[in-house]
Design a protein around this motif. Structure first.
Motif, mmCIF file in Angstrom:
data_model
loop_
_atom_site.group_PDB
_atom_site.id
_atom_site.type_symbol
_atom_site.label_atom_id
_atom_site.label_comp_id
_atom_site.label_asym_id
_atom_site.label_seq_id
_atom_site.Cartn_x
_atom_site.Cartn_y
_atom_site.Cartn_z
ATOM 1 N N UNK A 1 12.024 15.026 7.597
ATOM 2 C CA UNK A 1 12.858 15.101 8.798
ATOM 3 C C UNK A 1 14.326 15.287 8.431
ATOM 4 N N UNK A 2 14.761 14.555 7.385
ATOM 5 C CA UNK A 2 16.144 14.709 6.942
ATOM 6 C C UNK A 2 16.382 16.112 6.387
ATOM 7 N N UNK A 3 15.394 16.606 5.613
ATOM 8 C CA UNK A 3 15.538 17.970 5.082
ATOM 9 C C UNK A 3 15.555 18.987 6.223
ATOM 10 N N UNK A 4 14.675 18.758 7.205
ATOM 11 C CA UNK A 4 14.666 19.647 8.368
ATOM 12 C C UNK A 4 16.013 19.607 9.078
ATOM 13 N N UNK A 5 16.596 18.410 9.153
ATOM 14 C CA UNK A 5 17.911 18.282 9.781
ATOM 15 C C UNK A 5 18.963 19.057 8.993
ATOM 16 N N UNK A 6 18.859 18.992 7.628
ATOM 17 C CA UNK A 6 19.803 19.740 6.789
ATOM 18 C C UNK A 6 19.630 21.241 7.006
ATOM 19 N N UNK A 7 18.328 21.685 7.060
ATOM 20 C CA UNK A 7 18.054 23.102 7.301
ATOM 21 C C UNK A 7 18.592 23.519 8.670
ATOM 22 N N UNK A 8 18.343 22.660 9.671
ATOM 23 C CA UNK A 8 18.833 22.977 11.013
ATOM 24 C C UNK A 8 20.354 23.024 11.049
ATOM 25 N N UNK A 9 20.972 22.122 10.272
ATOM 26 C CA UNK A 9 22.437 22.148 10.213
ATOM 27 C C UNK A 9 22.915 23.455 9.572
ATOM 28 N N UNK A 10 22.221 23.883 8.476
ATOM 29 C CA UNK A 10 22.589 25.139 7.827
ATOM 30 C C UNK A 10 22.404 26.314 8.789
ATOM 31 N N UNK A 11 21.262 26.300 9.496
ATOM 32 C CA UNK A 11 21.012 27.363 10.480
ATOM 33 C C UNK A 11 22.089 27.347 11.554
ATOM 34 N N UNK B 1 0.821 -1.214 0.000
ATOM 35 C CA UNK B 1 0.000 0.000 0.000
ATOM 36 C C UNK B 1 0.855 1.264 0.000
ATOM 37 N N UNK B 2 2.111 1.118 -0.367
ATOM 38 C CA UNK B 2 3.044 2.250 -0.455
ATOM 39 C C UNK B 2 3.195 2.976 0.887
ATOM 40 N N UNK B 3 2.948 2.256 1.983
ATOM 41 C CA UNK B 3 3.063 2.878 3.311
ATOM 42 C C UNK B 3 4.504 3.287 3.585
ATOM 43 N N UNK B 4 5.450 2.432 3.196
ATOM 44 C CA UNK B 4 6.850 2.781 3.412
ATOM 45 C C UNK B 4 7.233 4.020 2.613
ATOM 46 N N UNK B 5 6.722 4.086 1.380
ATOM 47 C CA UNK B 5 7.016 5.244 0.544
ATOM 48 C C UNK B 5 6.368 6.505 1.116
ATOM 49 N N UNK B 6 5.141 6.345 1.620
ATOM 50 C CA UNK B 6 4.458 7.491 2.237
ATOM 51 C C UNK B 6 5.209 7.943 3.485
ATOM 52 N N UNK B 7 5.628 6.982 4.287
ATOM 53 C CA UNK B 7 6.398 7.324 5.494
ATOM 54 C C UNK B 7 7.714 7.984 5.124
ATOM 55 N N UNK B 8 8.328 7.464 4.058
ATOM 56 C CA UNK B 8 9.598 8.040 3.622
ATOM 57 C C UNK B 8 9.405 9.464 3.106
ATOM 58 N N UNK B 9 8.353 9.646 2.270
ATOM 59 C CA UNK B 9 8.117 10.967 1.684
ATOM 60 C C UNK B 9 7.518 11.949 2.690
ATOM 61 N N UNK B 10 6.665 11.433 3.585
ATOM 62 C CA UNK B 10 5.956 12.325 4.491
ATOM 63 C C UNK B 10 6.649 12.604 5.804
ATOM 64 N N UNK B 11 7.544 11.687 6.230
ATOM 65 C CA UNK B 11 8.147 11.863 7.546
ATOM 66 C C UNK B 11 9.674 11.796 7.514
ATOM 67 N N UNK B 12 10.197 10.743 6.860
ATOM 68 C CA UNK B 12 11.646 10.542 6.934
ATOM 69 C C UNK B 12 12.391 11.617 6.144
ATOM 70 N N UNK B 13 12.000 11.794 4.869
ATOM 71 C CA UNK B 13 12.695 12.802 4.063
ATOM 72 C C UNK B 13 12.483 14.221 4.587
#
Length: 771
Positions: free
Chosen positions: A683-693, A669-681
Motif C-alpha cells: 500500500x505504501x509502495x502504491x502510494x509512492x507510485x500514485x504520488x509519482x504518477x 505466527x508472523x501475522x504482523x510481518x505478513x500484514x506488513x509485507x502483504x498489505x502495508x508495504x
C-alpha cells in the motif's frame, strides 16, 4: 436533545418499564457525557474533576444494577421485557420531525431495553465505575490526568449508547465514536516525549487500532445498507409484512427480526442470498471490533495505552461491542453465515491461546487471552449458543477487567516492570492483588464453580449439541469442539503460568543472576525495561517517592486501587457465580431477547440440546461438555504446575529443542510481518507510485496544458497587438489625419470663410470660362 428530554416528562407510563425508568436510562447515557463536557472544558477550574466523574459513574452503576434487577424480576414473573421508549412517547425523528412523514422514510431514534441490554448495561456500569476508581490511584501524577478522565468518560458514554440504541444505524454511530475514543486512549502516551518507548509505541498502536478496525467498520456499514434496502423492498411487496408491521422502521432491531422471519417464511423457509451477503458484511464489523483473525493484530498493541484503558477495551467496551452486535443480529444470520462465524471464532480461540503460552509480558498474556476468549464467544454464537456466547461475554467482562487491573496493580507495585521473568514471590508482598487475580484466573480457566466454568461449559455444550444430533452434524462443529477444547486447555495453562511466575517462588527483581537471566540477555525485556518510564505518568504523586520507583521494595497498591479489584473478583467466586449463572440463563433466552414469535422461530432452528437443556440430548451434551471441560482445565493447571513449579528448567530446554515452533509462537505466527509485507508495504509502495504518477503525469499534464495555454496566450496577445490592434490603430490614424486636414478649414473665423467663398467662386468662374 432538550425537546427529546422534555417529551419524556410529559409522557405517561405504559409497559414493563415506567416513564421514570426510561428517564433513568436517559440519565445513564447523559451523566458520562456531561462529565466529559465539564472535564474537557473546565478542567482547570475543577480541581476534583476526577472525583466528580467517578461519582457520576457510581450513580450510573447503581441505576444499571437497579434496572437489571427489574429485568430479572419481570422475566421471572413471566412478563415480556422488550421495552421501547416510544411506548412512553420518548422518541424523535432524526431526519424529519413532522409526524406525517412515513417511518420508513425517517430514522426514528429511541431507547431499547431488553434482558440482553440490561445485562450488558449493568456490566458497563460496574466495570466503568471500577476503572474510574482504580484510575484515581493508578494515573495520579500523569501529565494529562484530566484529559484521561474526560476521554474515558466519553468512552463509557459511547458503549452505553451502543447498548441502548434501538436501531442499527445509531448503534453504528456509537460504534464509531467508541473507535475514535479508543484511538485517543490507546495513544494517550503519544504526547509524552519523555519516554521514547511509550511515545513511539502509543503513536503506532493508536493508528494501527484505528485503521485496522476501520476495515471491519466499512463491512458493517455495507451490511447495514443492504439490510435497509432489501427489507424495505420486501416490506413493500409483502402483504403479510405490512399487516404485521404497519408502521415499519427498516433499521429498528425488533422490526428487522420480524422482517427476517417473514422473509424467510415467504422464501420457503430458506434464507435468501442477499441476507447471507448482508450477514457476512455485518459479521465483518465483529471481526474488526472484536479482534477476530485476521484483524486481531490491533488488540495486543492496544496495551500501549494506560492499563485502565486496557481493562475497559478488553472487558466492557470495544471488543465486547462486536459480540453484542452478534447477539442483536442473530435472527438475521443464515446457516452459511453462522458456519463462517463458527470457523472464525474457533480458529481465533486456538490461535490466540497458543501465542499466550510463550508471552512473558504480563499484559500481553492477558491481551492474547482476550482474543482467545472472544473467539469462544463468537464460535458459541455460530454454533447456535447465542445465550452461551452472551453469558461468556458478561462473565469475561468481570474477570478480565479484574485481571487487567490486577496486572496494573502488580506493575504499580513492581515499579513499572511488566516482564514476569523479573517478578516472582509477590503473593506475600501483594496479598490482595494476588487473591483477586487468583480468583479471576480460576474463573477464566474454567475451574468448577467459578464463573467462567458455567459460561465455558455452555459453549462446549453448544458444540456437542450440534454433533450429537444428526441433522446438525457437520465438519464445523467438529473443528469448533477441537479448537475450543485445546484453547480452553491452553487458557488454563498460560493463566496459571502467569500466577506461578508472578506470585510464587522468590522475587527475582533484585537478583543479578536467576533462572531467566540468559533468556533475558538473548531476547531482551518484553515491555519497558525495569526502572524505566511507567505507563501511568511521571510517578510523582501523593503516595511518595517510594511508591513510584525510587525504592526497590515491592508494595501492595493503595485501597483506591485494591477496592475495585475486590468488587470485580466477587462476581467470579463460587456461590455468587452460581447466582449470576442462574440469573442470566433464566433471564436471557431467545424468547426474552427477540420476542415470542421470533424467539420461537429461532429456537426451532437450534439443536435440541441447545433449545431445551432439560431434554435427553441436552443432558447428554451437558455431560460430555462437563467431562471435556474438567479434563482440559485440569490438564492446563497440572501442566503449568509441572513446568513452572516442579521443573522450572524445562520450558527453556523445550524452547531450545523446538526452536522453530517457539520462534513462530513468539513472533505471533508472523501475522504482523505478513500484514506488513502483504498489505502495508504494498500500500505504501502504491502510494509512492500514485504520488509519482500524480507529480509526473497528472501534474505534468496539467502544467503542460498550462504552459501550452500560456504560449497560446502570448501568441494571441502578439496577434492582437500586431494585426487586430494595427488595423484598428490604422483606421484611427487615417481618421485622425483626415480630421487634422479638415480642421484647417474649420477655424470658426468669418473672414476666412468669406475668403474661401470668394476664392471658390473665382475658381468656379475660371473653370467655367476655361472649359
Amino acid at each position: 436533545m432538550l425537546g427529546f428530554v422534555q417529551s419524556t416528562l410529559a409522557a405517561g407510563a405504559t409497559g414493563t418499564l415506567t416513564n421514570l425508568d426510561f428517564q433513568l436510562l436517559l440519565a445513564v447515557l447523559l451523566i458520562p457525557l456531561v462529565g466529559y463536557t465539564l472535564q474537557i472544558f473546565l478542567r482547570d477550574k475543577l480541581p476534583h474533576g476526577d472525583k466528580i466523574l467517578t461519582g457520576g459513574m457510581f450513580v450510573v452503576m447503581c441505576i444499571t444494577v437497579y434496572l437489571a434487577s427489574k429485568a430479572i424480576g419481570a422475566v421471572h414473573d413471566g412478563l415480556p421485557f422488550l421495552n421501547h421508549s416510544g411506548d412512553v412517547g420518548m422518541e424523535g425523528g432524526w431526519l424529519y420531525q413532522a409526524a406525517d412523514v412515513p417511518s420508513y422514510m425517517n430514522v426514528v431514534v429511541g431507547i431499547f431495553y431488553d434482558p440482553l441490554g440490561a445485562a450488558m448495561l449493568a456490566v458497563v456500569g460496574i466495570v466503568s465505575f471500577c476503572v474510574h476508581l482504580f484510575s484515581m490511584g493508578y494515573m495520579q501524577g500523569d501529565k494529562r490526568y484530566a484529559i484521561f478522565f474526560a476521554n474515558i468518560s466519553l468512552f463509557t458514554f459511547a458503549m452505553l449508547g451502543l447498548v441502548l440504541a434501538d436501531n442499527i444505524l445509531f448503534l453504528f454511530v456509537f460504534w464509531e465514536l467508541m473507535g475514535l475514543m479508543s484511538y485517543l486512549l490507546i495513544g494517550h502516551f503519544s504526547h509524552d516525549q519523555s519516554s521514547s518507548f511509550f511515545h513511539k509505541w502509543a503513536t503506532w498502536a493508536s493508528k494501527k487500532a484505528f485503521l485496522t478496525t476501520r476495515i471491519g467498520d466499512c463491512c458493517l456499514f455495507i451490511g447495514i445498507f443492504i439490510f435497509y434496502r432489501e427489507f424495505q423492498i420486501a416490506w413493500e411487496g409483502s402483504a403479510a409484512a405490512q399487516a404485521a408491521l404497519p408502521d415499519f422502521h427498516p433499521l429498528r432491531f425488533t422490526q428487522m427480526w420480524e422482517m427476517a422471519r417473514i422473509v424467510v417464511a415467504e422464501n420457503g423457509g430458506e434464507f435468501p442470498a442477499w441476507m447471507t451477503m448482508a450477514g457476512l458484511f455485518a459479521f465483518g464489523g465483529t471481526v474488526g471490533k472484536s479482534a477476530q483473525f485476521p484483524l486481531h493484530i490491533w488488540l495486543p498493541d492496544a496495551m500501549a495505552g494506560p492499563t485502565p484503558v486496557s481493562a475497559m477495551i478488553h472487558a466492557a467496551t470495544m471488543v465486547a461491542a462486536g459480540v453484542f452486535l452478534l447477539g442483536r443480529l442473530y435472527p438475521l444470520f443464515s446457516p452459511d453465515v453462522l458456519a463462517t462465524v463458527t470457523i472464525f471464532g474457533a480458529i481465533t480461540a486456538l490461535f490466540a491461546a497458543s501465542i499466550g503460552i510463550v508471552c512473558y509480558d504480563l499484559k500481553a498474556v492477558l491481551a492474547y487471552s482476550t482474543i482467545s476468549q472472544l473467539g469462544f464467544m463468537v464460535a458459541a454464537v455460530g454454533l447456535g449458543g447465542v445465550v452461551a456466547g452472551m453469558f461468556h461475554m458478561v462473565t469475561h467482562a468481570f474477570f478480565k477487567a479484574c485481571l487487567f487491573l490486577s496486572a496494573g496493580s502488580v506493575i504499580h507495585g513492581c515499579h513499572h516492570v511488566q516482564d514476569m521473568r523479573v517478578m516472582g514471590g509477590l503473593r506475600k508482598k501483594m496479598p490482595i492483588t494476588f487473591l483477586c487475580m487468583l480468583v479471576c484466573t480460576m474463573a477464566i480457566a474454567g475451574i468448577p464453580f467459578f464463573s467462567g466454568f458455567y459460561s465455558k461449559d455452555a459453549i462446549l455444550l453448544a458444540a456437542w449439541g450440534n454433533l450429537i444430533e444428526g441433522q446438525f452434524f457437520s465438519g464445523w462443529p467438529i473443528l469448533a469442539l477441537a479448537c475450543l477444547a485445546l484453547g480452553a486447555m491452553f487458557t488454563s495453562f498460560y493463566m496459571f503460568r502467569l500466577i506461578f511466575m508472578t506470585f510464587f517462588g522468590g522475587y527475582r527483581g533484585l537478583e543479578q543472576e536467576h533462572l531467566y537471566t540468559e533468556m533475558l540477555e538473548l531476547d531482551g525485556f518484553e515491555g519497558p525495561e525495569p526502572h524505566g518510564h511507567d505507563d501511568h505518568g511521571d510517578g510523582h504523586d501523593d503516595h511518595g517517592h517510594d511508591d513510584h520507583g525510587h525504592s526497590q521494595e515491592v508494595h501492595e497498591s493503595p485501597p483506591v486501587m485494591t477496592i475495585p479489584l475486590c468488587i470485580l473478583a466477587i462476581v467470579g467466586v463460587p456461590g455468587f457465580a452460581y447466582l449470576v449463572n442462574g440469573w442470566f440463563t433464566h433471564t436471557v433466552t431467545p424468547v426474552s431477547m427477540y420476542g415470542a414469535e421470533v424467539g420461537a422461530w429461532v429456537n426451532a432452528g437450534l439443536p435440541t440440546a441447545i433449545a431445551d437443556h432439560n431434554s435427553q440430548l441436552g443432558h447428554t451434551a451437558h455431560n460430555l461438555a462437563l467431562i471435556v471441560s474438567l479434563i482440559v482445565a485440569s490438564a492446563g493447571v497440572i501442566g503449568a504446575w509441572y513446568f513452572y513449579i516442579l521443573r522450572k528448567d524445562l520450558p527453556a530446554k523445550l524452547a531450545h529443542k523446538f526452536h522453530f515452533v517457539y520462534l513462530t509462537l513468539k513472533n505471533r505466527y508472523f501475522i504482523d510481518e505478513i500484514a506488513d509485507a502483504g498489505f502495508i508495504r504494498p500500500t505504501m509502495r502504491l502510494a509512492v507510485v500514485q504520488r509519482w504518477i500524480d507529480e509526473h503525469i497528472v501534474d505534468a499534464t496539467v502544467l503542460a496544458v498550462g504552459k501550452l495555454g500560456k504560449a497560446f496566450g502570448f501568441l494571441s496577445a502578439w496577434f492582437d497587438r500586431t494585426f487586430v490592434d494595427g488595423v484598428v490603430n490604422a483606421v484611427g490614424l487615417v481618421s485622425q489625419s483626415f480630421g487634422n486636414a479638415v480642421r484647417l478649414f474649420q477655424t470658426g473665423r468669418i473672414q476666412q470663410y468669406a475668403a474661401f467663398a470668394v476664392g471658390g467662386g473665382i475658381l468656379t468662374v475660371a473653370w467655367l470660362i476655361l472649359s
